[in-house]
Design a protein around this motif. Structure first.
Motif, mmCIF file in Angstrom:
data_model
loop_
_atom_site.group_PDB
_atom_site.id
_atom_site.type_symbol
_atom_site.label_atom_id
_atom_site.label_comp_id
_atom_site.label_asym_id
_atom_site.label_seq_id
_atom_site.Cartn_x
_atom_site.Cartn_y
_atom_site.Cartn_z
ATOM 1 N N THR A 114 -19.394 17.659 -7.544
ATOM 2 C CA THR A 114 -20.051 16.350 -7.453
ATOM 3 C C THR A 114 -19.550 15.575 -6.243
ATOM 4 O O THR A 114 -20.345 15.001 -5.478
ATOM 5 C CB THR A 114 -19.804 15.546 -8.744
ATOM 6 O OG1 THR A 114 -20.318 16.282 -9.850
ATOM 7 C CG2 THR A 114 -20.475 14.189 -8.677
ATOM 8 N N GLY A 138 -20.874 17.182 -3.123
ATOM 9 C CA GLY A 138 -22.301 16.891 -3.000
ATOM 10 C C GLY A 138 -22.559 15.479 -2.503
ATOM 11 O O GLY A 138 -23.420 15.248 -1.651
ATOM 12 N N VAL A 139 -21.782 14.516 -3.023
ATOM 13 C CA VAL A 139 -21.952 13.122 -2.599
ATOM 14 C C VAL A 139 -21.571 12.972 -1.127
ATOM 15 O O VAL A 139 -22.271 12.290 -0.364
ATOM 16 C CB VAL A 139 -21.112 12.179 -3.500
ATOM 17 C CG1 VAL A 139 -21.035 10.789 -2.898
ATOM 18 C CG2 VAL A 139 -21.695 12.123 -4.899
ATOM 19 N N HIS A 140 -20.487 13.605 -0.716
ATOM 20 C CA HIS A 140 -20.082 13.520 0.687
ATOM 21 C C HIS A 140 -21.127 14.147 1.608
ATOM 22 O O HIS A 140 -21.453 13.582 2.660
ATOM 23 C CB HIS A 140 -18.726 14.195 0.902
ATOM 24 C CG HIS A 140 -17.568 13.368 0.437
ATOM 25 N ND1 HIS A 140 -17.179 12.209 1.051
ATOM 26 C CD2 HIS A 140 -16.714 13.531 -0.607
ATOM 27 C CE1 HIS A 140 -16.150 11.689 0.432
ATOM 28 N NE2 HIS A 140 -15.846 12.472 -0.602
ATOM 29 N N LEU A 141 -21.673 15.277 1.217
ATOM 30 C CA LEU A 141 -22.715 15.914 2.026
ATOM 31 C C LEU A 141 -23.955 15.023 2.118
ATOM 32 O O LEU A 141 -24.551 14.880 3.190
ATOM 33 C CB LEU A 141 -23.086 17.276 1.453
ATOM 34 C CG LEU A 141 -22.048 18.388 1.630
ATOM 35 C CD1 LEU A 141 -22.495 19.642 0.876
ATOM 36 C CD2 LEU A 141 -21.844 18.698 3.100
ATOM 37 N N LYS A 142 -24.317 14.434 0.994
ATOM 38 C CA LYS A 142 -25.489 13.540 0.975
ATOM 39 C C LYS A 142 -25.252 12.339 1.884
ATOM 40 O O LYS A 142 -26.154 11.923 2.628
ATOM 41 C CB LYS A 142 -25.755 13.093 -0.468
ATOM 42 C CG LYS A 142 -26.892 12.139 -0.617
ATOM 43 C CD LYS A 142 -28.218 12.835 -0.414
ATOM 44 C CE LYS A 142 -29.328 11.881 -0.826
ATOM 45 N NZ LYS A 142 -30.351 11.794 0.197
ATOM 46 N N GLN A 143 -24.045 11.774 1.858
ATOM 47 C CA GLN A 143 -23.739 10.636 2.725
ATOM 48 C C GLN A 143 -23.820 11.034 4.198
ATOM 49 O O GLN A 143 -24.344 10.279 5.021
ATOM 50 C CB GLN A 143 -22.342 10.092 2.411
ATOM 51 C CG GLN A 143 -22.273 9.299 1.130
ATOM 52 C CD GLN A 143 -20.854 8.821 0.813
ATOM 53 O OE1 GLN A 143 -19.885 9.333 1.355
ATOM 54 N NE2 GLN A 143 -20.759 7.839 -0.065
ATOM 55 N N GLN A 184 -25.646 13.416 5.465
ATOM 56 C CA GLN A 184 -27.066 13.594 5.788
ATOM 57 C C GLN A 184 -27.746 12.244 5.992
ATOM 58 O O GLN A 184 -28.546 12.080 6.916
ATOM 59 C CB GLN A 184 -27.772 14.365 4.673
ATOM 60 C CG GLN A 184 -27.416 15.824 4.601
ATOM 61 C CD GLN A 184 -28.042 16.509 3.392
ATOM 62 O OE1 GLN A 184 -28.518 15.856 2.464
ATOM 63 N NE2 GLN A 184 -28.028 17.838 3.401
ATOM 64 N N ASP A 185 -27.434 11.286 5.113
ATOM 65 C CA ASP A 185 -28.025 9.953 5.240
ATOM 66 C C ASP A 185 -27.603 9.282 6.545
ATOM 67 O O ASP A 185 -28.432 8.670 7.233
ATOM 68 C CB ASP A 185 -27.632 9.074 4.051
ATOM 69 C CG ASP A 185 -28.287 9.519 2.754
ATOM 70 O OD1 ASP A 185 -29.257 10.311 2.807
ATOM 71 O OD2 ASP A 185 -27.810 9.086 1.674
ATOM 72 N N ARG A 224 -29.445 10.903 9.359
ATOM 73 C CA ARG A 224 -30.847 10.472 9.350
ATOM 74 C C ARG A 224 -30.978 9.077 9.943
ATOM 75 O O ARG A 224 -31.918 8.790 10.694
ATOM 76 C CB ARG A 224 -31.393 10.504 7.930
ATOM 77 C CG ARG A 224 -32.905 10.379 7.886
ATOM 78 C CD ARG A 224 -33.507 10.532 6.496
ATOM 79 N NE ARG A 224 -32.966 11.623 5.732
ATOM 80 C CZ ARG A 224 -32.345 11.485 4.540
ATOM 81 N NH1 ARG A 224 -32.209 10.300 4.002
ATOM 82 N NH2 ARG A 224 -31.897 12.538 3.899
#
Length: 84
Positions: free
Chosen positions: A19, A22-27, A29-30, A33
């Motif tokens: 988890t 995953g949160v670090h990867l999502k951040q 990516q954001d 972007r």
């Protein structure tokens, strides 16, 4: 510690790590972007400035062409009247 509690603890640790990762990867990516969006905006603004500059040049060229056509038409009309 019993075997089932070790399994539960292991699964909890694995899920927690997954988890967090995953949160670090999502951040990331954001953030990327957002950076890409800023770069696209700057590129779009530059294209718009260039298009406006080209439009101004085209307007000037059109005015020059129309003036030359008018001179040509006047010269032709004068020739017609001189020939008569």
């Amino acid at each position: 510690m019993s075997r089932s509690s070790k399994v539960v603890l292991g699964l909890s640790v694995v899920l927690t790590v997954a988890t967090v990762a995953g949160v670090h990867l999502k951040q990331r990516q954001d953030q990327q972007r957002l950076r890409d969006g800023v770069i696209r905006d700057i590129e779009r603004q530059n294209r718009k400035k260039e298009n406006i500059r080209l439009l101004g040049e085209q307007i000037i060229l059109t005015e020059q062409l129309e003036a030359e056509r008018e001179k040509t038409l006047l010269a032709k009309d004068l020739k017609k009247h001189d020939l008569r």
